[in-house]
Design a protein around this motif. Structure first.
Motif, PDB file in Angstrom:
ATOM      1  N   GLN A  49      17.218  12.234  -7.675  1.00 58.09           N
ATOM      2  CA  GLN A  49      16.595  12.177  -9.002  1.00 58.09           C
ATOM      3  C   GLN A  49      16.993  10.895  -9.698  1.00 58.09           C
ATOM      4  N   ARG A  50      16.018  10.087 -10.002  1.00 65.04           N
ATOM      5  CA  ARG A  50      16.215   8.876 -10.800  1.00 65.04           C
ATOM      6  C   ARG A  50      17.453   8.080 -10.367  1.00 65.04           C
ATOM      7  N   GLY A  51      17.550   7.889  -9.061  1.00 65.91           N
ATOM      8  CA  GLY A  51      18.607   7.031  -8.523  1.00 65.91           C
ATOM      9  C   GLY A  51      19.878   7.729  -8.104  1.00 65.91           C
ATOM     10  N   GLU A  52      19.907   9.070  -8.161  1.00 68.48           N
ATOM     11  CA  GLU A  52      21.100   9.808  -7.751  1.00 68.48           C
ATOM     12  C   GLU A  52      20.752  10.835  -6.672  1.00 68.48           C
ATOM     13  N   ILE A  53      21.570  10.861  -5.598  1.00 71.95           N
ATOM     14  CA  ILE A  53      21.417  11.918  -4.584  1.00 71.95           C
ATOM     15  C   ILE A  53      21.952  13.216  -5.185  1.00 71.95           C
ATOM     16  N   ASN A  83       0.821  -1.213   0.000  1.00 75.95           N
ATOM     17  CA  ASN A  83       0.000   0.000   0.000  1.00 75.95           C
ATOM     18  C   ASN A  83       0.855   1.265   0.000  1.00 75.95           C
ATOM     19  N   ARG A  84       1.980   1.219  -0.691  1.00 77.67           N
ATOM     20  CA  ARG A  84       2.821   2.413  -0.770  1.00 77.67           C
ATOM     21  C   ARG A  84       2.287   3.355  -1.845  1.00 77.67           C
ATOM     22  N   PRO A  85       1.996   4.620  -1.488  1.00 80.03           N
ATOM     23  CA  PRO A  85       1.444   5.560  -2.464  1.00 80.03           C
ATOM     24  C   PRO A  85       2.318   5.737  -3.694  1.00 80.03           C
ATOM     25  N   GLY A  86       3.638   5.715  -3.531  1.00 73.69           N
ATOM     26  CA  GLY A  86       4.542   5.929  -4.655  1.00 73.69           C
ATOM     27  C   GLY A  86       4.317   4.979  -5.810  1.00 73.69           C
ATOM     28  N   GLU A  87       3.905   3.764  -5.503  1.00 74.37           N
ATOM     29  CA  GLU A  87       3.649   2.779  -6.575  1.00 74.37           C
ATOM     30  C   GLU A  87       2.564   3.297  -7.509  1.00 74.37           C
ATOM     31  N   ARG A  88       1.504   3.838  -6.949  1.00 70.07           N
ATOM     32  CA  ARG A  88       0.395   4.346  -7.766  1.00 70.07           C
ATOM     33  C   ARG A  88       0.743   5.689  -8.405  1.00 70.07           C
ATOM     34  N   LEU A  89       1.481   6.512  -7.669  1.00 65.67           N
ATOM     35  CA  LEU A  89       1.846   7.828  -8.201  1.00 65.67           C
ATOM     36  C   LEU A  89       2.743   7.697  -9.430  1.00 65.67           C
ATOM     37  N   ASP A 149       5.890  13.832 -11.457  1.00 65.32           N
ATOM     38  CA  ASP A 149       7.269  14.296 -11.655  1.00 65.32           C
ATOM     39  C   ASP A 149       8.026  14.452 -10.343  1.00 65.32           C
ATOM     40  N   ILE A 150       7.329  14.969  -9.317  1.00 60.95           N
ATOM     41  CA  ILE A 150       7.971  15.243  -8.028  1.00 60.95           C
ATOM     42  C   ILE A 150       7.144  14.601  -6.916  1.00 60.95           C
ATOM     43  N   ILE A 151       7.811  13.797  -6.088  1.00 56.88           N
ATOM     44  CA  ILE A 151       7.179  13.283  -4.872  1.00 56.88           C
ATOM     45  C   ILE A 151       7.818  14.007  -3.691  1.00 56.88           C
ATOM     46  N   LEU A 152       6.984  14.628  -2.874  1.00 55.36           N
ATOM     47  CA  LEU A 152       7.427  15.306  -1.659  1.00 55.36           C
ATOM     48  C   LEU A 152       7.171  14.402  -0.464  1.00 55.36           C
ATOM     49  N   ASN A 153       8.158  14.304   0.403  1.00 58.42           N
ATOM     50  CA  ASN A 153       7.991  13.482   1.608  1.00 58.42           C
ATOM     51  C   ASN A 153       8.299  14.300   2.855  1.00 58.42           C
ATOM     52  N   PRO A 154       7.279  14.961   3.427  1.00 58.48           N
ATOM     53  CA  PRO A 154       7.464  15.625   4.722  1.00 58.48           C
ATOM     54  C   PRO A 154       7.459  14.575   5.828  1.00 58.48           C
ATOM     55  N   SER A 213      13.539   7.365  -5.723  1.00 56.93           N
ATOM     56  CA  SER A 213      13.584   8.211  -6.931  1.00 56.93           C
ATOM     57  C   SER A 213      13.871   7.382  -8.170  1.00 56.93           C
ATOM     58  N   GLU A 214      14.638   6.323  -7.982  1.00 58.29           N
ATOM     59  CA  GLU A 214      14.951   5.435  -9.111  1.00 58.29           C
ATOM     60  C   GLU A 214      13.742   4.559  -9.458  1.00 58.29           C
ATOM     61  N   LYS A 215      13.132   3.993  -8.439  1.00 62.40           N
ATOM     62  CA  LYS A 215      12.001   3.092  -8.647  1.00 62.40           C
ATOM     63  C   LYS A 215      10.823   3.800  -9.285  1.00 62.40           C
ATOM     64  N   PHE A 216      10.572   5.056  -8.866  1.00 67.66           N
ATOM     65  CA  PHE A 216       9.398   5.781  -9.352  1.00 67.66           C
ATOM     66  C   PHE A 216       9.741   6.760 -10.476  1.00 67.66           C
ATOM     67  N   ASN A 217      11.030   6.736 -10.906  1.00 75.16           N
ATOM     68  CA  ASN A 217      11.462   7.539 -12.058  1.00 75.16           C
ATOM     69  C   ASN A 217      11.058   9.007 -11.885  1.00 75.16           C
ATOM     70  N   CYS A 218      11.449   9.571 -10.745  1.00 70.12           N
ATOM     71  CA  CYS A 218      10.986  10.917 -10.413  1.00 70.12           C
ATOM     72  C   CYS A 218      12.054  11.698  -9.669  1.00 70.12           C
ATOM     73  N   THR A 219      11.719  12.942  -9.364  1.00 67.02           N
ATOM     74  CA  THR A 219      12.479  13.748  -8.410  1.00 67.02           C
ATOM     75  C   THR A 219      11.816  13.565  -7.052  1.00 67.02           C
ATOM     76  N   TYR A 220      12.601  13.194  -6.057  1.00 64.51           N
ATOM     77  CA  TYR A 220      12.047  12.859  -4.742  1.00 64.51           C
ATOM     78  C   TYR A 220      12.705  13.765  -3.700  1.00 64.51           C
ATOM     79  N   LEU A 221      11.886  14.563  -2.991  1.00 68.46           N
ATOM     80  CA  LEU A 221      12.391  15.495  -1.980  1.00 68.46           C
ATOM     81  C   LEU A 221      11.874  15.097  -0.598  1.00 68.46           C
TER      82      LEU A 221
END
Length: 609
Positions: free
Chosen positions: A239-243, A171-177, A183-188, A209-217
């Protein structure tokens, strides 16, 4: 190409301290706007603070938070901002992240997965939101979408995972997103400090970020928010697997904003912003405890610390932590800001500041040695602490003679060993409390986790205090940290402490009392603790794991001693002063490990040995 300046703002907040919290948010907002940030993300529940506990169940907290949100919205001109707050809907509280764009609320995403392990009790306060569900609520005549949302801001698709949402296996939201082309997933987040945990966090964000092919903050809370739990204050952008961006954690600043020029479509065109952040275990602990002590002292408005300094390892590490708090605080904030924040007169010399806020007392008896007195005095002198030395022999004799008269017999070490030890420890408590009261200071208690496991501490004696800074550290870790601090932090006054063998010094000196002779080797105790408490194994399973296939009667005896002492001493652990959570093995019943005060004591299980 879609280019944005993304930023994370980590803030040192206090539960429902509205004036401070909103001012801190505004300050971070001004920093971001002056740097022309396009999208700014705050941490989880930034408006209220994460640790409001049962106050989250009240109607007024969420209502006040909403009104404070509207104040913040008014400052969000020409910027997109994500900020956390509790949201009440139909009498239930949800953990929300509000997205604001140019002074307009776009919606509120609600947390779907609530942590209930370790120190976390979110299901007590919050309801989990159902994935895929969106509803409309009305606030002050405005209709606002809440739930599982995806936002479009100037052609960039933005969505949230809130803290635990990213740690779950199902039930991880990122899978559906990801399937929705976000493009961007924010994680507060509000992810607690534990030694070596930051590496795990960084890998989670990188791999996400790699798994969901996105920018992850990812943005974490900062500091000792409410007393026990410390937050690292991480800001991590991948971003896409890189810090691509990483800040230095555990800052003494009230807020820290990290910016990154991000190219949404071309990872190689993103400009990295990576700060140096030590992952070395001893160093990060020193920084975490220093910050925790500073925040506790500052937020409690106490006038300093008082410590019964015995010359042993436990009290010595606490004295050293206070000295490190001063040294690091002055280095980062400057002497003027550091002293002002604690209500101290300006002093540029760190040792003199230590003298203003730390008072140490060596309280000897006839069973105390000259070695521990020297160790205590030399350490106090080397760090600049105010030092006193007095004897409590008169108090011990007074109590003992009254009991002898009442019982009609003399007390002896053969018959009354434990009582004669405890009365010495307890006789130290009233006078040190009196000193703390007079100074309006916090009394620091010195119990460590190994002693907490087996009750090797005197209730209302060495456990007396307002705060227990090292109650989650094992004795072996304390001993090795002191060696490290002497060498790496250059606390040469620790040389006398490090030369001593741990002892309570409560029996006559000719009996050569040591902690390990009273208990078992600390290394063995730590092995048993890991299996019995953290891994929750039975006595037989602990034995099978440690005996290497051989019969070992000494090991059996130590396992029996550990489980029996653990069982009968829960009442002591329940009464320990508030402690810092520093390791993900912790025996604090109010933040990690629950156990019945009365139980069968593992009798049947121990018989299997």
């Amino acid at each position: 190409m879609r280019k944005l300046i993304l930023a994370g703002a980590t803030l040192n907040q206090t539960p429902f301290d509205w004036k401070h919290n909103v001012a801190n948010i505004r300050h971070a907002l001004e920093k971001a706007k002056s740097s022309k940030v396009d999208l700014l993300c705050f941490a989880e529940l930034t408006l209220t603070g994460y640790s409001c506990e049962d106050v989250f169940l009240s109607e007024w907290l969420a209502e006040t938070a909403w009104n404070k949100l509207l104040e913040v919205v008014a400052y969000c001109d020409n910027i997109t901002v994500a900020i956390g707050l509790p949201v009440r809907i139909d009498g239930k509280t949800y953990n929300g992240a509000c997205l604001i764009h140019n002074k307009k609320i776009l919606g509120i995403t609600l947390k779907q997965n609530l942590p209930k392990d370790g120190i976390h009790y979110e299901p007590r306060w919050f309801e989990a939101w159902k994935s895929g569900e969106v509803i409309t609520i009305e606030r002050a005549g405005n209709k606002i979408q809440v739930g599982d949302l995806v936002y479009d801001v100037n052609g960039v698709r933005i969505a949230f995972e809130i803290c635990e949402d990213a740690w779950v296996l199902t039930n991880r939201p990122g899978e559906r997103l990801c399937k929705q082309g976000v493009d961007i997933i924010l994680n507060p987040s509000a992810s607690h400090f534990a030694m070596s945990k930051s590496n795990i966090r960084e890998e989670l964000i990188r791999s996400s970020s790699e798994k969901f092919n996105c920018t992850y903050l990812y943005v974490n809370q900062l500091g000792n928010e409410a007393g026990r739990i410390i937050y690292d204050g991480d800001v991590i952008l991948a971003q896409r697997g890189e810090i691509k961006a990483l800040n230095r954690r555990l800052t003494f600043q009230h807020n820290d904003v990290l910016y990154c020029d991000v190219n949404i479509d071309d990872t190689n065109a993103t400009i990295p912003a990576i700060e140096i952040d030590s992952k070395e275990k001893n160093e990060e602990l020193a920084q975490a405890v220093s910050l925790a002590l500073y925040d506790y002292l500052r937020k409690s408005k106490a006038k300093g610390f008082v410590l019964s300094l015995s010359g042993g390892a436990d009290s010595s590490i606490i004295a050293t932590f206070v000295a490190e708090m001063v040294r690091r605080g002055i280095h980062e904030l400057g002497a003027e800001n550091f002293c002002k924040s604690l209500g101290l007169p300006l002093e540029n010399n760190a040792k003199k500041v230590v003298g203003q806020i730390l008072t140490c007392v060596y309280q000897g008896t006839k069973n105390s040695s000259t070695h521990t007195l020297q160790a205590a005095e030399e350490l106090a002198k080397s760090i600049g602490a105010t030092f006193h030395h007095w004897s409590i022999e008169e108090e011990v004799n007074s109590y003992s003679s009254k009991i002898e008269e009442a019982l009609g017999r003399s007390l002896s070490w053969e018959k009354d060993d434990i009582a004669l030890q405890n009365i010495q420890a307890r006789s130290r408590s009233p006078i040190i409390w009196m000193l703390a009261n007079i100074k309006q200071a916090l009394l620091l208690t010195t119990s460590n986790r190994s002693e907490g496991n087996v009750g090797y501490a005197t209730m209302d004696g060495d456990t007396s205090g307002s705060l227990a800074p090292i109650a989650s550290l094992s004795k072996p870790f304390v001993l090795q940290w002191l060696q490290w601090a002497e060498q790496e932090l250059e606390y040469k006054g620790l040389s006398f402490v490090n030369d001593l063998k741990p002892t309570a010094e409560l029996r006559p000196l000719e009996r050569h009392q040591t902690d390990e002779a009273d208990l078992m080797p600390y290394g063995v105790l730590e092995q048993i603790e890991l299996l019995a408490i953290k891994q929750r194994k039975s006595p037989k399973e602990v034995y099978s794991t440690l005996n290497n296939g051989n019969e070992d009667e000494v090991l059996k005896s130590n396992i029996k001693k550990f489980f029996r002492l653990w069982s009968i001493n829960q009442w002591k652990r329940e009464r320990l002063a508030p402690s810092f959570h520093l390791d993900d093995l912790n025996v604090d019943p109010r933040s990690w490990c629950r156990f019945p005060i009365l139980s069968g004591g593992f009798d049947e299980e121990l018989n299997t040995l």
